[in-house]
Design an enzyme around this catalytic site. Sequence first.
Site, mmCIF file in Angstrom:
data_model
loop_
_atom_site.group_PDB
_atom_site.id
_atom_site.type_symbol
_atom_site.label_atom_id
_atom_site.label_comp_id
_atom_site.label_asym_id
_atom_site.label_seq_id
_atom_site.Cartn_x
_atom_site.Cartn_y
_atom_site.Cartn_z
ATOM 1 N N CYS A 9 141.758 109.506 14.721
ATOM 2 C CA CYS A 9 140.818 109.427 15.842
ATOM 3 C C CYS A 9 140.028 110.729 15.886
ATOM 4 O O CYS A 9 140.610 111.823 15.893
ATOM 5 C CB CYS A 9 141.591 109.217 17.138
ATOM 6 S SG CYS A 9 140.559 109.314 18.620
ATOM 7 N N CYS A 18 140.968 112.829 19.297
ATOM 8 C CA CYS A 18 142.215 113.570 19.531
ATOM 9 C C CYS A 18 143.013 113.875 18.269
ATOM 10 O O CYS A 18 144.016 114.573 18.331
ATOM 11 C CB CYS A 18 143.096 112.811 20.519
ATOM 12 S SG CYS A 18 143.803 111.285 19.855
ATOM 13 N N CYS A 63 142.182 104.104 20.635
ATOM 14 C CA CYS A 63 143.214 105.071 20.269
ATOM 15 C C CYS A 63 144.287 105.056 21.356
ATOM 16 O O CYS A 63 143.970 105.137 22.543
ATOM 17 C CB CYS A 63 142.599 106.460 20.154
ATOM 18 S SG CYS A 63 143.818 107.779 19.944
ATOM 19 N N CYS A 100 144.271 108.753 23.322
ATOM 20 C CA CYS A 100 143.180 109.227 24.192
ATOM 21 C C CYS A 100 142.311 108.109 24.759
ATOM 22 O O CYS A 100 141.441 108.359 25.588
ATOM 23 C CB CYS A 100 142.315 110.246 23.463
ATOM 24 S SG CYS A 100 141.232 109.563 22.191
ATOM 25 N N CYS A 111 137.685 96.520 12.084
ATOM 26 C CA CYS A 111 136.318 96.942 11.777
ATOM 27 C C CYS A 111 136.019 98.169 12.655
ATOM 28 O O CYS A 111 135.819 98.048 13.861
ATOM 29 C CB CYS A 111 135.389 95.780 12.093
ATOM 30 S SG CYS A 111 133.759 95.912 11.415
#
Length: 160
Positions: free
Chosen positions: A76, A79, A124, A127, A147
Amino acid sequence: MTLNRRTFISMTSIAVAAAASGAAAAATRRYEINLSEAEWKKRLTPAQFNTLRKEATDTPYKSPYLNEKRAGIFACAGCGLPVFSSKAKYDSMTGWPSFFQHLPKAIHTETDTLLGFERVEVECRRCGGHLGHVFDDGPAPTGKRYCMNGTALKFIPGKA
């Protein structure tokens, strides 16, 4: 059941209340990392902020990760939580980096009706950043196509 004005208004009220409670639950969901909008803007580029925090979608075929073929981890961009291994990456021919499997305990999914039909949004887990969407038209062994928006990811080369 006969659909009259009173029934229609009652059913519509129930649907609106249910949608509002779902939106309220999503808005109050707490993540391990909770930053203010100003803090996210300091941490992220404008494109990353629009994707991760405002649910924007990258332009297809523009991601630097679309053709990334090295071994490594996709994390991510908000984070740093590892979310996908390069071992699960494949070319879906859609214009976005795609994966058939996420890493354990990396994501959270939500139903998204932003375009007027149901899709499954991928966030995510740590976060709450918007990563992309998952569809049921991917390859074996999972049949899933995660995707993802390239701006929502960062690539960490190395062992996958």
